[in-house]
Scaffold this active site. Structure first.
Site, PDB file in Angstrom:
ATOM      1  N   GLU A 195      61.272  22.768 122.828  1.00 52.34           N
ATOM      2  CA  GLU A 195      60.883  21.850 123.903  1.00 52.34           C
ATOM      3  C   GLU A 195      60.695  20.459 123.319  1.00 52.34           C
ATOM      4  O   GLU A 195      59.965  20.264 122.344  1.00 52.34           O
ATOM      5  CB  GLU A 195      59.604  22.293 124.613  1.00 52.34           C
ATOM      6  CG  GLU A 195      59.199  21.304 125.699  1.00 52.34           C
ATOM      7  CD  GLU A 195      58.412  21.918 126.834  1.00 52.34           C
ATOM      8  OE1 GLU A 195      58.537  21.427 127.973  1.00 52.34           O
ATOM      9  OE2 GLU A 195      57.665  22.882 126.593  1.00 52.34           O
ATOM     10  N   GLY A 199      53.330  16.042 124.944  1.00 52.30           N
ATOM     11  CA  GLY A 199      52.295  15.490 125.800  1.00 52.30           C
ATOM     12  C   GLY A 199      51.063  15.077 125.022  1.00 52.30           C
ATOM     13  O   GLY A 199      50.900  15.390 123.851  1.00 52.30           O
ATOM     14  N   TYR A 201      50.202  12.015 124.388  1.00 53.80           N
ATOM     15  CA  TYR A 201      50.425  10.710 123.763  1.00 53.80           C
ATOM     16  C   TYR A 201      49.919  10.689 122.317  1.00 53.80           C
ATOM     17  O   TYR A 201      50.203  11.599 121.571  1.00 53.80           O
ATOM     18  CB  TYR A 201      49.805   9.608 124.622  1.00 53.80           C
ATOM     19  CG  TYR A 201      50.421   9.551 126.000  1.00 53.80           C
ATOM     20  CD1 TYR A 201      51.661   8.948 126.193  1.00 53.80           C
ATOM     21  CD2 TYR A 201      49.786  10.143 127.088  1.00 53.80           C
ATOM     22  CE1 TYR A 201      52.247   8.908 127.452  1.00 53.80           C
ATOM     23  CE2 TYR A 201      50.369  10.116 128.352  1.00 53.80           C
ATOM     24  CZ  TYR A 201      51.595   9.501 128.518  1.00 53.80           C
ATOM     25  OH  TYR A 201      52.179   9.488 129.753  1.00 53.80           O
ATOM     26  N   ASP A 227      57.667  15.911 119.174  1.00 58.84           N
ATOM     27  CA  ASP A 227      57.057  14.744 119.792  1.00 58.84           C
ATOM     28  C   ASP A 227      57.117  13.581 118.813  1.00 58.84           C
ATOM     29  O   ASP A 227      57.173  13.777 117.589  1.00 58.84           O
ATOM     30  CB  ASP A 227      55.599  15.027 120.165  1.00 58.84           C
ATOM     31  CG  ASP A 227      55.100  14.105 121.266  1.00 58.84           C
ATOM     32  OD1 ASP A 227      55.122  14.519 122.437  1.00 58.84           O
ATOM     33  OD2 ASP A 227      54.701  12.965 120.950  1.00 58.84           O
ATOM     34  N   ASP A 268      61.695  17.518 128.008  1.00 59.70           N
ATOM     35  CA  ASP A 268      60.576  16.958 128.777  1.00 59.70           C
ATOM     36  C   ASP A 268      59.955  15.832 127.947  1.00 59.70           C
ATOM     37  O   ASP A 268      58.743  15.716 127.838  1.00 59.70           O
ATOM     38  CB  ASP A 268      59.538  18.048 129.069  1.00 59.70           C
ATOM     39  CG  ASP A 268      58.416  17.572 129.976  1.00 59.70           C
ATOM     40  OD1 ASP A 268      58.604  16.550 130.669  1.00 59.70           O
ATOM     41  OD2 ASP A 268      57.340  18.196 129.987  1.00 59.70           O
ATOM     42  N   HIS A 271      61.836  10.794 129.126  1.00 58.06           N
ATOM     43  CA  HIS A 271      62.409  10.647 130.468  1.00 58.06           C
ATOM     44  C   HIS A 271      63.324   9.427 130.569  1.00 58.06           C
ATOM     45  O   HIS A 271      63.813   9.123 131.652  1.00 58.06           O
ATOM     46  CB  HIS A 271      61.339  10.582 131.566  1.00 58.06           C
ATOM     47  CG  HIS A 271      60.278  11.618 131.437  1.00 58.06           C
ATOM     48  ND1 HIS A 271      60.548  12.891 131.010  1.00 58.06           N
ATOM     49  CD2 HIS A 271      58.939  11.565 131.656  1.00 58.06           C
ATOM     50  CE1 HIS A 271      59.418  13.593 130.979  1.00 58.06           C
ATOM     51  NE2 HIS A 271      58.433  12.805 131.364  1.00 58.06           N
TER      52      HIS A 271
END
Length: 406
Positions: A195, A199, A201, A227, A268, A271
């Site tokens: 993924e 999330g 931040y 991330d 995800d 974006h």
């Protein structure tokens, strides 16, 4: 122990859990009985949601695992209090003991859902005759019940898991019914899932709700989350986080090269339209045949602030415009191409595309069914023209025109 080695160990046990007794026992010996017990205890605790049971803050309870293997007993203690913890060893005064065969418990916890439940599983309640001690620890019964629940192959609703684990895939968005449809048939398999976007931040300890949701939904999967921020504090058994810039094509390629192939990839992340397009181009080649690539938050395709446009709806620079170009590839064998044209690798491997509000799911496989027979007319014919054609023995106009002339 490195994260990579830990993942290799649990994958070894997951794959062995599909096999016979000899294969399971060999895997336990290779990983080690104590390490296997640790892995299984962690899975049981993760599936039990013990924090939902009241009373533990004031009166923690110790649950002893006594797991038989090779003529010996492996001891492991689960302590349910303000937080659920577990460690190797034996409790001085456990409130309950769960006795099981280690190999059968492995099959029940990490094997396919249709695997038999642990056949040698016995619960010993130590305080039934000590009413004074039992009076303050009655919650030991739901604690044990929830731990044992992790061996029963109970399928959990993805929308409920999204809410409980703090994911926005149901509530803020409504993706989970679509994911249930596409991912549900795979949840019984040993999977590798990637993924993009975790999330939270810049807070290292924030986010990860979707990773935890996938871990529960896919009890035999290893989950990788990526991330731009460091999310190492969110790592746990079967969840590994990676820090990297997803706008860097070289980094995207390294994910596929070093960690792939993947069964499921979910974008995800930022974006941003260009980021989504780059992620698909880089990672779809690393999706296994039979696997899926999901692209979320496609509403940004219409938002100029993310590189989208509500006017140039077919622009290949927008995410939806790019994804629309993939659809013609599904029928690449039927298209009239210029001489020398070669289908792209995506044309040859994209076998399905499903679109929902702000979400698209793409199937990977072999797209080589073959073009329609050359004798089928490429232009619409009138009934009179069809009647004048000599279709040959065994053929009729109805066979030649599959629309029946309508």
């Amino acid at each position: 122990m490195t994260i990579q080695r830990a993942h290799e160990e649990i994958l070894k046990l997951i794959l062995a859990a599909e096999g016979g007794a000899e294969q399971i026992e060999a895997a336990i010996r290779e990983v080690g009985p104590e390490r296997t017990a640790h892995i299984l205890a962690d899975e049981l605790v993760n599936r039990a949601d013990l924090h939902e049971i009241p009373g533990q803050d004031a009166a923690p309870v110790d649950i002893q695992l006594a797991l038989a293997f090779d003529g010996a007993t492996v001891g492991h203690v689960i302590r349910a209090g303000k937080s659920a913890e577990h460690e190797a060893g034996r409790a001085e005064e456990p409130h309950a003991t769960i006795e099981a065969d280690l190999a059968e418990l492995l099959r029940a916890v990490l094997g396919p859902w249709r695997a038999p439940e642990a056949q040698v599983l016995r619960i010993v309640w130590h305080d039934l005759e000590n009413t004074e001690r039992l009076g303050g620890t009655m919650h030991v019964f739901p604690v044990v019940k929830r731990l044992v629940r992790g061996t029963t192959g109970r399928h959990e609703d993805l929308g409920e898991l999204s809410l409980r684990q703090g994911s926005d895939k149901w509530g803020l968005h409504f993706y989970t019914p679509h994911y249930e449809r596409h991912f549900g048939p795979l949840r019984d398999r040993p999977l590798k899932i990637l993924e993009l976007g975790i999330g939270g931040y810049g807070n290292p300890a924030s986010g990860g709700g979707s990773l935890r949701m996938w871990k529960r939904f896919f009890p035999r999967a290893v989950i990788y989350g990526v991330d731009v921020f460091d999310k190492a504090p969110l790592r746990e058994q079967r969840i590994h986080t990676i820090e990297g810039d997803l706008s860097d094509e070289g980094f995207l390629q390294s994910l596929g090269r070093d960690l792939g192939p993947f069964d499921i990839v979910i974008d995800d992340a930022s974006h941003g339209n260009s980021d989504l397009i780059a992620a698909f181009k880089s990672l779809f080649p690393y999706v296994r045949p039979g696997g899926l690539f999901a692209a979320e938050d496609l509403q940004t395709s219409y938002w100029p602030g993310y590189g989208g446009s509500s006017r140039e709806l077919s622009s290949p620079a927008t995410s939806m415009g790019f994804l629309k170009t993939l659809l013609d590839g599904l029928n690449h064998e039927e298209r009239e191409h210029p001489e020398g044209h070669e289908p792209s690798q995506t044309d040859l491997t994209l076998t399905g595309a499903h679109f929902y509000p702000s979400l698209a799911v793409f199937e990977k496989g072999v797209n080589a069914e073959g073009a329609s027979a050359s004798w089928i007319p490429r232009q619409k014919m009138s009934y009179e023209e069809m009647s004048a054609v000599d279709w040959g023995e065994g053929l009729t106009a109805d066979h030649a025109d599959e629309d029946g002339g309508q």
